[in-house]
Design a protein around this motif. Structure first.
Motif, mmCIF file in Angstrom:
data_model
loop_
_atom_site.group_PDB
_atom_site.id
_atom_site.type_symbol
_atom_site.label_atom_id
_atom_site.label_comp_id
_atom_site.label_asym_id
_atom_site.label_seq_id
_atom_site.Cartn_x
_atom_site.Cartn_y
_atom_site.Cartn_z
ATOM 1 N N VAL A 162 35.971 64.247 64.641
ATOM 2 C CA VAL A 162 34.729 64.975 64.367
ATOM 3 C C VAL A 162 33.989 65.150 65.686
ATOM 4 N N LEU A 163 33.590 66.392 65.966
ATOM 5 C CA LEU A 163 32.698 66.648 67.112
ATOM 6 C C LEU A 163 31.346 67.046 66.551
ATOM 7 N N ASP A 164 30.332 66.228 66.796
ATOM 8 C CA ASP A 164 29.014 66.493 66.222
ATOM 9 C C ASP A 164 27.941 65.997 67.201
ATOM 10 N N LYS A 165 26.929 66.822 67.378
ATOM 11 C CA LYS A 165 25.838 66.473 68.306
ATOM 12 C C LYS A 165 24.870 65.459 67.697
ATOM 13 N N LEU A 166 25.011 65.225 66.405
ATOM 14 C CA LEU A 166 24.052 64.375 65.668
ATOM 15 C C LEU A 166 22.624 64.846 65.936
ATOM 16 N N THR A 167 22.383 66.123 65.642
ATOM 17 C CA THR A 167 21.011 66.642 65.661
ATOM 18 C C THR A 167 20.265 65.989 64.497
ATOM 19 N N ASP A 193 31.616 55.075 55.558
ATOM 20 C CA ASP A 193 32.642 54.441 54.720
ATOM 21 C C ASP A 193 34.064 54.687 55.239
ATOM 22 N N LEU A 194 34.217 55.606 56.193
ATOM 23 C CA LEU A 194 35.559 55.952 56.670
ATOM 24 C C LEU A 194 36.022 55.059 57.812
ATOM 25 N N GLY A 195 35.100 54.310 58.394
ATOM 26 C CA GLY A 195 35.458 53.351 59.446
ATOM 27 C C GLY A 195 36.281 53.988 60.547
ATOM 28 N N ASP A 196 37.420 53.346 60.900
ATOM 29 C CA ASP A 196 38.218 53.875 62.007
ATOM 30 C C ASP A 196 39.289 54.863 61.532
ATOM 31 N N ARG A 197 39.135 55.371 60.298
ATOM 32 C CA ARG A 197 40.091 56.415 59.859
ATOM 33 C C ARG A 197 39.815 57.741 60.575
ATOM 34 N N ILE A 198 38.637 57.868 61.195
ATOM 35 C CA ILE A 198 38.340 59.086 61.961
ATOM 36 C C ILE A 198 37.779 58.688 63.332
ATOM 37 N N ASP A 199 37.820 59.650 64.270
ATOM 38 C CA ASP A 199 37.116 59.475 65.545
ATOM 39 C C ASP A 199 35.901 60.372 65.521
ATOM 40 N N LEU A 200 34.735 59.809 65.802
ATOM 41 C CA LEU A 200 33.514 60.614 65.906
ATOM 42 C C LEU A 200 33.139 60.742 67.377
ATOM 43 N N VAL A 201 33.173 61.981 67.876
ATOM 44 C CA VAL A 201 32.734 62.245 69.250
ATOM 45 C C VAL A 201 31.349 62.868 69.163
ATOM 46 N N VAL A 202 30.369 62.213 69.769
ATOM 47 C CA VAL A 202 29.013 62.756 69.752
ATOM 48 C C VAL A 202 28.876 63.685 70.949
ATOM 49 N N GLY A 203 28.754 64.983 70.674
ATOM 50 C CA GLY A 203 28.699 65.948 71.773
ATOM 51 C C GLY A 203 28.354 67.327 71.249
ATOM 52 N N ASP A 204 28.148 68.243 72.201
ATOM 53 C CA ASP A 204 27.616 69.582 71.920
ATOM 54 C C ASP A 204 28.754 70.606 71.963
ATOM 55 N N ILE A 205 28.854 71.437 70.924
ATOM 56 C CA ILE A 205 29.909 72.463 70.915
ATOM 57 C C ILE A 205 29.686 73.525 71.992
#
Ligand code: NAD
Ligand code: DAU
Length: 331
Positions: A31-36, A46-58
């Motif tokens: 997931v690429l999300d800026k967390l605005t 709830d997904l824990g390490d089943r996904i990678d969350l990258v906090v960043g700007d598209i």
């Protein structure tokens, strides 16, 4: 398969991440999300390490390029998504929806990666209440707000990158979604959380505006169908024949939450408020065999009410600020 999902911490994107792990249990999901203000880590907790969350700007190529290079498909949900915010300050809509989409397109072009662009029916403008017509993929673009015009522009960028550069992309334009994880600035969760707080629902203007409601899980099933079976370069409209005016929706929320259905108030209307949206979904249904599963609006709404009741910790920190913003403009 490695799936890169932009905006996966937002409403529709977070539901899509959950659905992807069910539909493709072996997929690697980033997931690429800026967390605005609209993104919420809690929607993926709830997904824990089943996904990678990258906090960043598209809109930041240095962030985007290596992520796209490593992906097999990019599903692009990230956007500034709220019409009322776009009327207060259009600038982030231009940067994220236009520059952000451009940045992703340049990256998928460079690396030859499949791209799906998630868009809105609002690009077509609005319909009259008494018009039997619905939006089709051939309806001319005629957006009304800074939000919808920025989404229209992003759709046109995708079409140009397909034609000029051979990018392998599809586009979907969907109607109004409802369901869990929707930000409480939006119509349905705003009214549910108001009622939980003992505040009367707020209807813009006369409440006659019509929206074509679809459950978020049906929208996302259609997005996966398009990725798997759709024709490159094509636009598919997603809708589930769910037209209702805002007054009907507020009355049903009041009834389901045990209140008098007339116990709401009228507040200042939205400037330029689109009157009606309606989707002709025949291309999606006939070509890809998609059918919506959550077509009983009453039970879908009841489940959504239950979700907000059960997940107060998710929305409570947002409520005071959202309502203060609305109050400052008489809404
Ligand atoms: P949302 O506002 O709930 O979520 C948007 C997400 O994008 C958030 O997590 C936010 O942090 C992220 N984001 C914003 N700017 C970003 C940036 N510059 N870089 C990276 N991430 C960024 O929106 P939503 O309602 O889930 O809508 C998702 C998509 O679906 C949007 O493209 C929207 O136009 C489209 N859409 C929404 C609806 C609807 O009813 N909500 C209907 C049709 C289409
Ligand atoms: O049609 C798809 C679009 O649906 C998406 O592209 C947008 O991202 C999404 O936000 C939604 O746009 P709308 O403007 O239709 O949604 P919103 O929830 O803001 O409002 C729905 C209707 O309810 C609209 O007619 C305005 C009205 N409204 C909204 C609020 C917040 C009210 O009457 N009272 C309210 O408090």
């Amino acid at each position: 398969m490695h799936v890169l999902i932009t905006g996966g911490a937002g409403f529709i994107g977070a539901n899509f991440v959950h659905q992807t792990l069910v539909r493709h249990p072996d997929a690697k999901v980033t997931v690429l999300d800026k967390l605005t203000y609209a993104g919420n880590r809690g929607s993926l907790a709830d997904l824990g390490d089943r996904i990678d969350l990258v906090v960043g700007d598209i809109a930041d190529m240095d962030t985007v390029d290596p992520l796209v290079a490593d992906a097999d498909v990019v599903v692009h949900f990230a956007a500034e998504s709220h019409n009322d915010n776009s009327l207060r300050d259009p600038s982030p809509f231009i940067r994220t929806n236009l520059v952000g989409t451009f940045t992703l397109l340049e990256a998928v072009r460079r690396h030859g990666v499949r791209f799906h662009h998630v868009s809105t029916d609002e690009v077509y403008g609005d319909l009259e209440l008494d018009d039997p017509a619905k939006f089709t993929p051939d309806t001319p673009y005629n957006p009304s707000s800074p939000y919808s015009s920025s989404k229209a522009g992003s759709d046109l960028l995708v079409r140009a990158w397909v034609r000029s550069f051979g990018v392998e992309a599809t586009i979907s334009n969907c109607s109004n979604n409802y369901g869990p994880y929707q930000h409480i600035e939006k119509f349905i969760p705003r009214q549910i959380t108001n009622l939980i707080d003992g505040v009367r629902p707020k209807l813009y203007g006369a409440g006659e505006n019509v929206r074509d409601w679809i459950h978020v899980l049906d929208h996302n099933d259609a997005v996966w169908d398009i990725i798997e079976k759709g024709r490159i370069g094509e636009t598919y409209l997603i809708g589930a024949n769910g037209e209702k005016n805002n007054k009907e929706v507020v009355e049903l929320i009041l009834e389901l939450m045990g209140h008098d259905p007339s116990d709401y108030e009228h507040v200042a209307d939205r400037p330029g408020h689109d009157m009606r949206y309606a989707i002709d979904n025949s291309k999606l249904v006939q070509e890809l065999g998609w059918t919506p599963r959550y077509t009983d609006f009453r039970s879908g709404l009841q489940a959504t009410i239950d979700w907000y009741r059960d997940n107060e910790a998710w929305w409570r920190p947002l409520k005071a600020e959202v309502e203060a913003k609305y109050a400052s403009q008489g809404q």
